[in-house]
Design a protein around this motif. Structure first.
Motif, PDB file in Angstrom:
ATOM      1  N   PRO A 198      -5.948   0.269   1.148  1.00 20.06           N
ATOM      2  CA  PRO A 198      -7.102   1.310   1.555  1.00 20.06           C
ATOM      3  C   PRO A 198      -8.065   1.101   0.126  1.00 20.06           C
ATOM      4  CG  PRO A 198      -5.323   2.656   0.738  1.00 20.06           C
ATOM      5  CD  PRO A 198      -4.749   1.015   1.089  1.00 20.06           C
ATOM      6  N   SER A 199      -7.961   0.392  -0.787  1.00 23.04           N
ATOM      7  CA  SER A 199      -8.729   0.498  -2.171  1.00 23.04           C
ATOM      8  C   SER A 199      -9.989   0.056  -1.703  1.00 23.04           C
ATOM      9  CB  SER A 199      -8.102  -0.011  -3.165  1.00 23.04           C
ATOM     10  OG  SER A 199      -7.907  -1.386  -3.040  1.00 23.04           O
TER      11      SER A 199
ATOM     12  N   TYR B 224     -11.769   1.539   2.582  1.00 24.94           N
ATOM     13  CA  TYR B 224     -11.556   2.871   2.571  1.00 24.94           C
ATOM     14  C   TYR B 224     -12.087   3.853   3.598  1.00 24.94           C
ATOM     15  CZ  TYR B 224     -15.905   2.592   0.162  1.00 24.94           C
ATOM     16  OH  TYR B 224     -17.094   2.335  -0.311  1.00 24.94           O
TER      17      TYR B 224
ATOM     18  N   GLU C  93     -17.757  -1.446   3.948  1.00 22.83           N
ATOM     19  CA  GLU C  93     -17.478  -1.861   2.558  1.00 22.83           C
ATOM     20  C   GLU C  93     -17.864  -3.109   2.044  1.00 22.83           C
ATOM     21  OE1 GLU C  93     -14.173   0.799   4.460  1.00 22.83           O
ATOM     22  OE2 GLU C  93     -15.359  -1.057   4.969  1.00 22.83           O
TER      23      GLU C  93
END
Length: 292
Positions: free
Chosen positions: A10-11, A14, A90
């Motif tokens: 999840p970095s 996220y 993202e």
């Protein structure tokens, strides 16, 4: 249907908890993102041949005629929903099982034939009264829209269409009036095809500042502006509470998806090229990829 399992790491991804793919299940598989459309009136003008060749020549010069040459499409809401489910805010890419992909500046440039360099297309936030907008419309578009057609800096497409239909350009029309008519058509293209927003059925009048000098319109980098707007609308559409989507979805759907995702490509056996690469009788000599 997108894989609704959370990312292993999840970095990077996220935002899964607020992403629409997190709610996809066997019960919601038929839920779709509906497309907000504002383009029906500009296609009526174009397909019914109400736009004079003098106006088309101006549109070609400023770089917008290629957008019209691509023609109208029937949007596939299920295909668009599937693409939105795979879009990540993202990274600004589609995450497929085979890897990542995205719409690029090159894609937009060859699909619509828009300029890829030049001055930045920027929005100057202005606050005008209805009377001030009416004066600006009279100066640049050649008519004064009624107050019911003006709302929050938006001008209804109906007002633009009705004005164009009642003031058709002919061989004898003055050059000044041809340029005003061209601005009307260009504003309909902007509001209905390249930069449609959630208002629906209207165009943002702030774009008039970029259309004031017809000769200068072609100096703007419309390509980057369209791509940035598409990215923004894709990001907004991924939010879990969203059910509608706007933006330049012509590029995303058939033209980009059919070209880049081969399994979606329809059977083209027996089909011939409708628009030739070089048409000596056409106003625009080289049609963009989207029209071919």
């Amino acid at each position: 249907m997108a894989d609704n399992r959370a990312p292993e790491d999840p970095s990077v991804l996220y935002l899964q908890k607020t992403h629409m793919s997190s709610k996809v299940s066997s019960e919601t598989v038929d839920d779709i993102v509906k497309v907000k459309r504002s383009d029906n009136l500009i296609w009526k003008l174009y397909t019914d041949n109400y736009i004079h060749n003098r106006v088309l020549a101006y549109l070609d010069d400023i770089g917008f005629y290629g957008v019209l040459k691509c023609g109208s499409q029937v949007f596939d809401n299920h295909l668009i929903t599937a693409l939105v489910e795979r879009w990540r805010r993202e990274t600004h890419t589609f995450h497929f099982t085979c890897g990542e992909a995205t719409v690029t500046l090159h894609d937009v440039s060859i699909i619509w034939g828009l300029r890829i360099d030049g001055q930045v297309v920027t929005r100057i936030h202005v606050s005008h009264t209805v009377e001030e907008w009416q004066y600006i419309c009279l100066d640049l578009l050649g008519f004064v829209p009624s107050s019911k057609h003006l709302k929050g800096g938006h001008l209804s497409m109906t007002a633009l269409h009705d004005h164009c239909m009642s003031n058709l350009v002919s061989d004898d029309t003055s050059e000044v009036d041809v340029m005003k008519y061209t601005r009307c058509v260009a504003l309909m293209i902007i509001g209905g095809i390249t930069f449609p927003d959630y208002q629906g059925g209207s165009a943002r009048l702030i774009f008039l500042q970029l259309l004031r000098d017809i000769d200068n319109v072609k100096s703007y980098n419309w390509d980057s502006a369209v791509l940035a707007f598409l990215y923004r609308e894709l990001c907004n559409a991924t939010r879990i509470e969203k059910t509608t989507m706007a933006g330049p979805l012509y590029i995303l759907q058939q033209i980009w998806a059919w070209s880049r995702i081969k399994c979606l490509n329809p059977d083209r056996d027996g089909l011939t090229l409708v628009v030739p690469l070089i048409d000596p009788d056409a106003i625009i000599l080289v049609s963009p990829y989207g029209a071919r």
